[in-house]
Structures are given as structure tokens and as C-alpha cells.
Scaffold this motif. Structure first.
Motif, PDB file in Angstrom:
ATOM      1  N   LEU A   1       0.830  -1.212   0.000  1.00 37.51           N
ATOM      2  CA  LEU A   1       0.000   0.000   0.000  1.00 37.51           C
ATOM      3  C   LEU A   1       0.863   1.261   0.000  1.00 37.51           C
ATOM      4  O   LEU A   1       0.579   2.233  -0.715  1.00 37.51           O
ATOM      5  N   VAL A   2       1.912   1.251   0.830  1.00 38.05           N
ATOM      6  CA  VAL A   2       2.807   2.414   0.880  1.00 38.05           C
ATOM      7  C   VAL A   2       3.468   2.636  -0.474  1.00 38.05           C
ATOM      8  O   VAL A   2       3.542   3.767  -0.972  1.00 38.05           O
ATOM      9  N   GLN A   3       3.940   1.536  -1.109  1.00 33.90           N
ATOM     10  CA  GLN A   3       4.576   1.655  -2.418  1.00 33.90           C
ATOM     11  C   GLN A   3       3.593   2.165  -3.469  1.00 33.90           C
ATOM     12  O   GLN A   3       3.924   3.011  -4.307  1.00 33.90           O
ATOM     13  N   THR A   4       2.367   1.622  -3.425  1.00 37.69           N
ATOM     14  CA  THR A   4       1.357   2.040  -4.398  1.00 37.69           C
ATOM     15  C   THR A   4       1.000   3.512  -4.215  1.00 37.69           C
ATOM     16  O   THR A   4       0.855   4.265  -5.189  1.00 37.69           O
ATOM     17  N   GLU A   5       0.853   3.932  -2.961  1.00 39.67           N
ATOM     18  CA  GLU A   5       0.540   5.336  -2.675  1.00 39.67           C
ATOM     19  C   GLU A   5       1.662   6.255  -3.164  1.00 39.67           C
ATOM     20  O   GLU A   5       1.409   7.317  -3.746  1.00 39.67           O
ATOM     21  N   ASN A   6       2.909   5.838  -2.965  1.00 39.68           N
ATOM     22  CA  ASN A   6       4.040   6.636  -3.436  1.00 39.68           C
ATOM     23  C   ASN A   6       4.062   6.741  -4.951  1.00 39.68           C
ATOM     24  O   ASN A   6       4.294   7.819  -5.521  1.00 39.68           O
ATOM     25  N   ALA A   7       3.816   5.576  -5.598  1.00 37.83           N
ATOM     26  CA  ALA A   7       3.792   5.587  -7.065  1.00 37.83           C
ATOM     27  C   ALA A   7       2.648   6.450  -7.589  1.00 37.83           C
ATOM     28  O   ALA A   7       2.801   7.182  -8.577  1.00 37.83           O
TER      29      ALA A   7
ATOM     30  N   GLN B   1       1.297   9.028  -6.107  1.00 36.88           N
ATOM     31  CA  GLN B   1       1.651  10.431  -5.883  1.00 36.88           C
ATOM     32  C   GLN B   1       2.623  10.930  -6.955  1.00 36.88           C
ATOM     33  O   GLN B   1       2.504  12.055  -7.460  1.00 36.88           O
ATOM     34  N   GLN B   2       3.563  10.069  -7.342  1.00 38.41           N
ATOM     35  CA  GLN B   2       4.522  10.453  -8.378  1.00 38.41           C
ATOM     36  C   GLN B   2       3.829  10.679  -9.720  1.00 38.41           C
ATOM     37  O   GLN B   2       4.138  11.623 -10.448  1.00 38.41           O
ATOM     38  N   GLU B   3       2.897   9.795 -10.046  1.00 38.18           N
ATOM     39  CA  GLU B   3       2.169   9.942 -11.311  1.00 38.18           C
ATOM     40  C   GLU B   3       1.362  11.232 -11.326  1.00 38.18           C
ATOM     41  O   GLU B   3       1.248  11.906 -12.352  1.00 38.18           O
ATOM     42  N   ARG B   4       0.779  11.569 -10.175  1.00 40.14           N
ATOM     43  CA  ARG B   4      -0.006  12.795 -10.094  1.00 40.14           C
ATOM     44  C   ARG B   4       0.861  14.032 -10.314  1.00 40.14           C
ATOM     45  O   ARG B   4       0.412  15.057 -10.849  1.00 40.14           O
ATOM     46  N   GLU B   5       2.114  13.961  -9.866  1.00 44.27           N
ATOM     47  CA  GLU B   5       2.983  15.126  -9.927  1.00 44.27           C
ATOM     48  C   GLU B   5       3.655  15.298 -11.286  1.00 44.27           C
ATOM     49  O   GLU B   5       4.279  16.325 -11.552  1.00 44.27           O
ATOM     50  N   ARG B   6       3.596  14.283 -12.113  1.00 45.44           N
ATOM     51  CA  ARG B   6       4.230  14.407 -13.423  1.00 45.44           C
ATOM     52  C   ARG B   6       3.463  15.381 -14.316  1.00 45.44           C
ATOM     53  O   ARG B   6       2.229  15.380 -14.357  1.00 45.44           O
ATOM     54  N   ALA B   7       4.236  16.153 -15.044  1.00 46.20           N
ATOM     55  CA  ALA B   7       3.605  17.144 -15.940  1.00 46.20           C
ATOM     56  C   ALA B   7       2.800  16.451 -17.028  1.00 46.20           C
ATOM     57  O   ALA B   7       1.702  16.897 -17.405  1.00 46.20           O
ATOM     58  N   GLN B   8       3.352  15.354 -17.556  1.00 44.79           N
ATOM     59  CA  GLN B   8       2.681  14.637 -18.633  1.00 44.79           C
ATOM     60  C   GLN B   8       2.072  13.334 -18.098  1.00 44.79           C
ATOM     61  O   GLN B   8       2.316  12.265 -18.610  1.00 44.79           O
ATOM     62  N   GLN B   9       1.299  13.457 -17.012  1.00 48.08           N
ATOM     63  CA  GLN B   9       0.750  12.238 -16.407  1.00 48.08           C
ATOM     64  C   GLN B   9      -0.308  11.615 -17.311  1.00 48.08           C
ATOM     65  O   GLN B   9      -1.014  12.314 -18.030  1.00 48.08           O
TER      66      GLN B   9
ATOM     67  N   VAL C   1      -2.882   6.511 -13.669  1.00 43.25           N
ATOM     68  CA  VAL C   1      -3.399   6.937 -12.370  1.00 43.25           C
ATOM     69  C   VAL C   1      -4.582   6.073 -11.963  1.00 43.25           C
ATOM     70  O   VAL C   1      -4.693   5.630 -10.817  1.00 43.25           O
ATOM     71  N   ASP C   2      -5.476   5.817 -12.930  1.00 44.02           N
ATOM     72  CA  ASP C   2      -6.640   4.964 -12.631  1.00 44.02           C
ATOM     73  C   ASP C   2      -6.211   3.556 -12.238  1.00 44.02           C
ATOM     74  O   ASP C   2      -6.781   2.951 -11.326  1.00 44.02           O
TER      75      ASP C   2
ATOM     76  N   LYS D   1      -4.738   0.288  -5.376  1.00 48.06           N
ATOM     77  CA  LYS D   1      -4.823   0.726  -3.986  1.00 48.06           C
ATOM     78  C   LYS D   1      -6.134   0.278  -3.355  1.00 48.06           C
ATOM     79  O   LYS D   1      -6.160  -0.201  -2.208  1.00 48.06           O
ATOM     80  N   ASN D   2      -7.238   0.410  -4.095  1.00 50.88           N
ATOM     81  CA  ASN D   2      -8.542  -0.025  -3.567  1.00 50.88           C
ATOM     82  C   ASN D   2      -8.563  -1.527  -3.319  1.00 50.88           C
ATOM     83  O   ASN D   2      -9.128  -2.003  -2.327  1.00 50.88           O
ATOM     84  N   ARG D   3      -7.959  -2.267  -4.268  1.00 52.25           N
ATOM     85  CA  ARG D   3      -7.922  -3.723  -4.096  1.00 52.25           C
ATOM     86  C   ARG D   3      -7.143  -4.100  -2.828  1.00 52.25           C
ATOM     87  O   ARG D   3      -7.574  -4.954  -2.044  1.00 52.25           O
ATOM     88  N   LEU D   4      -5.984  -3.463  -2.644  1.00 52.49           N
ATOM     89  CA  LEU D   4      -5.165  -3.751  -1.466  1.00 52.49           C
ATOM     90  C   LEU D   4      -5.894  -3.371  -0.178  1.00 52.49           C
ATOM     91  O   LEU D   4      -5.840  -4.092   0.821  1.00 52.49           O
TER      92      LEU D   4
END
Length: 720
Positions: free
Chosen positions: A184-190, A192-200, A205-206, A212-215
């Protein structure tokens, strides 16, 4: 950072204000502080549960330390397990015991040290104010809290087989939860990184959101499943709460190395008269008394500027010598190593003076009494015992033996005069053989020294024994006792307890010229074991009385003493299996529970087995499971430094102390050369010794129907 430290100081000050209030709220506050520190000061966030927070902190400390040892690291695991108690306070308004509040304080202070939080006047107050807790609660209140825990544990432990099986499933779920949390921590970090990318990419993200929901869904289901293990969680919690005293080596060492007022009184009573006897049941601290006497006698000689006559403490086995030296170091007693020795070493050193060419061979009887030298009315084992353990050990004369006046109490077979004559003939041949070879067995070597002392005295020896302290005197043979009397020039102090006699059929001090009328004192308070352990051992010992075994060949000066025990703890547990093969895995399950759930360090657990051959198989079992383990019988074993679960035979466990004792008893070894009555008595004493080695916890693992004395032990559990 200075602002955070200031906040920490104010929070510690608030904790100090809770000292002497309600123990449950106080412990809850301690854990709340730790949780605040790890979540917000260390920045671990709000997702992790408390045990996961302490585990992450542990991993971080290990990573930064490299290969270096971190003192007190086990505190973090114990905090994680103790946190269950705070949940009971929070959700069930549970009351907790004063000692638990004090234990929680020690864990908290160790945590501050690990976190490198600077010492303040407030932390000093936490350390020094623990006595307020003990003064605040009445004995009645404390007993009522303990009684509730004991009742619950008593009900639960009747199903210990089911609970141990449940624990394997429970641990699998907990391990999966830990892995899920990391995912869960790894998924949340990943995410967050995708959200912060300019060309996300919206699809990525989905995808992460769905993962995350499954976990989270799986985590919720596992948490719900854990709630179904209420009995197991309550069992673990109550067992932990009732055994808070000696889970770590530091706690254990502090418990066994402090003299009581009763022991000090006996020490003060000892003067410089000729012979003293200190009686006392298991756990009354007889060895501690001797060690302190050794120190004081030695100091007195130094102050008197007298000739350096030897002051020696003699005990029974090499294991006990090592343990006594270890105890002396814990008591901060500076004693030369050669002041504590075995009786056989004392004999050997003197024999080498009399005849420098002599050697010992304790296996000589087995090789000399081959099939052609054993009469048809004896087995080889019976013949060896008759000569070595009866004739030599008791200094039986020819006329007394042949006429039958010496008696053979406890021996298995009745012998006629012709049979005795044949045995004596073989005895003389064997003695002549040893004299020619200058090679002696243990008891013949002792007999040679006794005869020399009786004829020449001890003037030939380069060092004399001025003061002699004798531990475990109940297992000294008549020849050994006479030697002790003859080598001691001034003061002899002995300790003993007939209930712990493991080798000799009977003991008569008077026959050896040792008179202790008017110079006997009794230690009556058991400071080692809990009341529950003492009662279980005495209940089993009561089986001997009912079976008519008590009182045979007993010296009245060493009759068992009824001891007082004040400390409370868990009731001893019995684990039965249908075969010896099943006992090993059951034993490991309990060890795993004690270490992983309750928080005992491996060094505080002693496993006692019938014979040496069980040691190797158990060492292999524990090593396969990744647990450190060692045998206390190894020549290079050291109590102060060896890590790991400690395994010993029941006989070599005599005189030792362990916070936890696990009696692994697939069978009992019977010495068939003795009568059934005497053999049963010695086996009962052996099991009594095993039970009373424990300070906090005793578990027995055995198979019904393999031995009548083991069946008596099983029956004694059913009578609780």
C-alpha cells in the motif's frame, strides 16, 4: 527540529504528571507519545499500525548501524506486543497491574535512548518515581487484577492445542497484512509520483487507484479475520501480562543476583564453628548464600593478614561450577576462579600429589566388566553399579558385605552369601587392576584418597582447606562426605534439600562424622519461582507420598522444607501427544509463541531433556527454524556470553535458573540396577528439580502411558 524537541519535552512533562494515577491511562499515554514521535517527528505517516511503526523504526536503526550491535533493540519488539494491552484499556476500560506500568516505563525509557531523545529532568523523574506506583496500589487491588487474568488464562489454556494450531493461521494473516501494508505504501508513493508528473497519463493513475482499492479491500478482510481469534489474542495477552519480570537477560540476571533479608540473616548467623547446614527448598537462594559467604570469608582472611589458607566452594558438576561463577559475577563479587570447583577436581588434585602418575578413567568399569566377567545372576549394568556405586562409593568392608550386615537398601536384586562372595572376588580383581595401572574410576579414586587421609592426614598437600563451602550436599556419597570432613581444617558450611536428591539412595551426615545439631538454619522463602510453579511442583511431589515412596532412606536433617512463595504468574501447562514424534513440533510452537508474541529473549528459555541424545535432535530442529540454540553441557559454554535457547539434561539442569522451563519428556531414563521403589523416588526428585528451575513459566511436553512416574506428573496436572 528545536521546535520539535521542545514539543517532546512538554509532552514528557505531561507524562510525569500521570505517575501515580491510573496505570492503564498512564501506559496508554506512554504509547501515545511513542506513536506521535514515530508518525510525526520521524515522518512515518498515519497509515501504519503501531507494531508496524516500531518495526520500521527498528529497520531504520539496523540500516544505519551496519553490523554494529544495538543495545536495547529488543525494546521495539516488546513495545509492539505490549500495545495490545493499550487497546484493552482504550476499548474495554481494562485495569492493569502496577508492575505492568513499571515495565512499560522501562520500555519507554529504552525507546527514548534508541531515539536519541536528550535526557531531561522530566525523564529522570520517570525513572525515579516508579516506587510511587507500588505505594499507591493495595495488595488486595493487585491480587484482584491478577486473579482475573489467571482465571481467564486457566480457562483458555485447557485448549492450548487448538490455540497453538490457530496461532499458525493467525501468524500467516499477520504476515500477509504486513506485506499488504508495504504494498500500500509503495502504491501510494507511485500514485503520488504519477499525479505530480507534468505529462501524467490518466489511465496509469486509474490503474494505481484500482490497485490501492484492491489492497485496501484485502487488508480490511484480513483485519476482520483477525478479530475471529479473540481467544488466542486474550491467551497471548494474559500470558504476557503474568510474566513481565524476566523476559530479557537483563531482567533475569537482576532477579537472580540479589540477596534477600532472610538470606542475609543466615549469612550473619554463620560464624567460625566447625560445621553448619543450611536447608531450603528449591528457589530459596542457597547458592547465593554460599557465594556471599565465600566473599566474606575471603575478605576476613585478607583483613587478618593471616596465612592464605584456601577458602573453597565445592559443588557437584562442571555446569554448576560455571553457573556459580556466573552468579558471582552478577552479584559483583570478585572471586578467583579456582575458589569454585567440583568435588572431583578437589579429589583429583590431591591424588596427583599422592601419586603424580595416576590418571582418571570414568569409563573403565564399562570396559573391564565385559560379558565373561559378569556373573550370570547380574547384568553388566547391575554389576558395575554394585561395585562402583555401592561398594566403592560407600566404603563397604568385606566382612560387612559378606555377612549382609552392611545392607543393600535400594538395590534391585537380593544376593545370597555365595553370590556376594563372587562379587567381592571380582571387586578385588578390579581394584588390583586399577592399582597396577594407576588408573582409577571416580569412586575408587575417592576411596583411595579417603584411605590416604585416614592414615596420613593432609599435611603432605601444598595447600590446605581452611573454610569449605559445600553446595548440593544431599548428593554427596558417604565416602565424599568423609573426605570433605577430613580435608576441612576449620569451618564447613553445607547446603542441601532431600527433595532434590538425584543420585544417592540415602544420606547420613552423622555416619561421616558431621554433626549439625544446633548449627542448622532453614531458608523458607522461595524467591525464584511463582506461587503457581511452586504449587504444581509440590502437588506432583505429593503423588510420591500417596504412593508410599516418601521417607525411604532419608536423612532427617535434610527433610523437605515447606517454602513460602509470594510472586504470582501463569499456571504451568501440560502438552500431551500420542507419540514422541509429535512432541518436537509442539515444543517449537510454544517457543515461537514465547519469543515472537510474549517477547522472551532466547537466552531466557531452558529446555530440559531426559538424556544427551535428545539434545542434538532439538538443536537441529531449532536451527532449521532459524532460532539460535546451545547446549549448557558443552565444555566451552559460558552463561554470561552464550546466546540462544539453552538445552540441558534434567540432571545437569540441577541448581540452574531459567525464566522459562520447557520439560521435553518423551520418556524417562530408568536406572534398572536400583529397586523399582528407589528408581521411582529418584525420578520423582528429578522431575521436581526440573519443574522448580523455572522462574515464570513451566510447560511440560510428554506422552501418556510411557512411564508410570510421567503418568503421575500428568495426573498431578488434572488435580489442579
Amino acid at each position: 527540529m528545536p521546535e520539535k524537541i521542545e514539543n517532546l519535552e512538554s509532552r514528557i512533562e505531561r507524562l510525569v504528571s500521570l505517575i501515580g494515577t491510573d496505570e492503564g491511562f498512564y501506559v496508554l499515554a506512554l504509547h501515545s507519545f511513542i506513536e506521535y514521535y514515530l508518525r510525526f517527528v520521524r515522518g512515518y505517516g498515519e497509515e501504519l499500525r503501531f507494531p508496524e511503526l516500531t518495526w520500521r523504526f527498528r529497520e531504520e536503526l539496523l540500516s544505519s548501524a551496519g553490523d554494529q550491535f544495538i543495545d536495547g533493540l529488543g525494546t521495539l519488539g516488546r513495545l509492539g506486543k505490549q500495545h495490545v494491552l493499550t487497546n484493552y484499556v482504550r476499548h474495554s476500560f481494562e485495569a492493569i497491574d502496577t508492575e505492568e506500568a513499571i515495565a512499560a516505563t522501562h520500555l519507554y525509557l529504552n525507546f527514548l535512548k534508541l531515539a536519541k531523545i536528550p535526557e531531561t529532568s522530566h525523564t529522570g523523574k520517570l525513572r525515579s518515581y516508579t516506587d510511587l506506583w507500588r505505594r499507591r496500589i493495595s495488595p488486595i487491588q493487585q491480587h484482584s487484577i491478577i486473579a482475573v487474568m489467571q482465571r481467564e488464562l486457566e480457562e483458555l489454556r485447557r485448549n492450548n492445542t487448538r490455540l497453538l494450531e490457530e496461532r499458525e493461521e493467525y501468524e500467516q494473516i499477520r504476515r500477509r497484512l504486513t506485506l499488504l501494508q508495504a504494498e500500500l505504501v509503495q502504491t501510494e508513493n507511485a500514485l503520488q509520483q504519477e499525479r505530480e508528473r507534468a505529462q501524467q497519463r490518466a489511465d496509469r493513475v486509474d490503474e494505481l487507484r484500482q490497485e490501492k482499492n484492491r489492497l485496501n479491500t484485502e487488508r480490511s478482510l484480513l483485519v476482520e479475520r483477525l478479530e475471529n481469534y479473540e481467544d488466542l489474542q486474550k491467551y497471548i495477552l494474559n500470558l504476557a501480562r503474568l510474566s513481565i519480570y524476566t523476559r530479557t537477560r537483563m531482567d533475569y540476571e537482576r532477579s537472580i543476583s540479589t540477596l534477600s533479608d532472610e538470606q542475609e540473616e543466615v549469612i550473619q548467623w554463620i560464624g567460625e564453628r566447625s560445621q553448619y547446614l543450611i536447608r531450603g527448598g528449591a528457589g530459596t537462594g542457597k547458592t547465593l548464600v554460599l557465594l556471599e559467604l565465600l566473599r566474606r570469608f575471603q575478605l576476613q582472611r585478607e583483613l587478618d593478614f593471616g596465612e592464605d589458607h584456601s577458602i573453597v566452594l565445592v559443588t557437584f558438576t562442571r555446569t554448576l561450577v560455571r553457573y556459580s561463577r556466573y552468579l558471582a559475577s552478577l552479584m559483583k563479587r570478585s572471586l578467583p576462579g579456582d575458589r569454585i570447583t567440583t568435588f572431583d577436581t578437589l579429589v583429583y588434585e590431591r591424588l596427583k600429589v599422592v601419586d603424580p602418575e595416576m590418571v582418571y578413567d570414568f569409563s573403565l568399569t564399562g570396559s573391564w566388566f565385559s560379558e565373561d566377567r559378569v556373573p550370570d545372576f547380574f547384568s553388566a549394568e547391575e554389576m558395575i553399579s554394585e561395585v562402583e556405586d555401592y561398594l566403592f562409593a560407600n566404603n563397604i568392608g568385606k566382612d560387612a558385605y559378606l555377612s549382609g550386615t552392611a545392607g543393600r537398601e535400594g538395590m534391585r536384586r537380593h544376593l545370597g552369601r555365595k553370590q556376594r562372595a563372587r562379587v567381592w572376588e571380582l571387586r578385588d580383581e578390579f581394584a588390583e587392576f586399577m592399582d597396577d595401572k594407576k588408573t582409577y574410576t571416580k569412586n575408587y579414586g575417592r576411596l583411595k584418597l579417603l584411605h590416604y587421609l585416614q592414615e596420613h592426614g593432609d599435611d603432605v598437600f601444598p595447600w590446605k582447606v581452611q573454610t569449605l563451602l559445600v553446595d548440593e550436599v544431599q548428593d554427596m556419597t558417604p565416602v565424599a562426605l568423609r573426605i570433605l570432613r577430613l580435608v576441612c581444617r576449620k569451618t564447613m558450611v553445607m547446603t542441601g534439600d532431600d527433595s532434590q536428591c538425584l543420585y544417592t539412595p540415602g544420606l547420613a551426615l552423622r555416619e561421616a562424622g558431621i554433626v549439625v545439631r544446633g548449627t542448622t538454619r532453614v531458608l523458607k522463602t522461595n524467591f525464584r519461582s511463582t506461587r503457581q510453579i511452586t504449587e504444581a511442583a509440590e502437588r506432583f511431589a505429593g503423588e510420591a507420598v500417596e504412593n508410599g515412596a516418601a521417607g525411604e532412606n532419608r536423612d532427617p536433617t535434610l527433610e523437605p522444607v515447606q517454602t513460602r512463595t509470594f510472586r504470582e504468574g501463569p499456571v504451568p501447562e501440560l502438552h500431551l501427544s500420542t507419540s514422541a514424534k509429535e512432541l518436537g513440533p509442539r515444543l517449537f510452537s510454544v517457543v515461537s509463541l514465547l519469543v515472537e508474541e510474549i517477547g522472551y529473549e532466547c537466552e531466557t528459555i531452558g529446555v530440559l531433556v531426559p538424556r544427551k541424545r535428545e539434545i542434538a535432535s532439538l538443536i537441529e530442529l531449532f536451527e532449521e527454524k532459524g532460532y539460535p540454540v546451545c547446549s549448557v553441557m558443552d565444555n566451552d559454554f559460558a552463561f554470561e556470553s552464550e546466546s540462544g535457547i539453552r538445552i540441558s539434561t534434567l540432571h545437569s539442569g540441577k541448581g540452574l535458573d531459567f525464566p522459562v522451563v520447557l520439560l521435553y519428556l518423551p520418556y524417562l531414563y530408568r536406572r534398572e540396577q536400583y529397586s523399582r521403589r528407589l528408581t521411582d523416588r529418584l525420578l520423582r526428585n528429578l522431575l521436581y528439580v526440573g519443574l522448580t528451575r523455572a522462574m515464570d513459566i513451566v510447560d511440560v511436553f510428554t506422552v501418556p502411558g510411557v512411564d508410570p512416574v510421567l503418568d503421575e506428573l500428568i495426573h498431578s496436572f488434572s488435580d489442579e
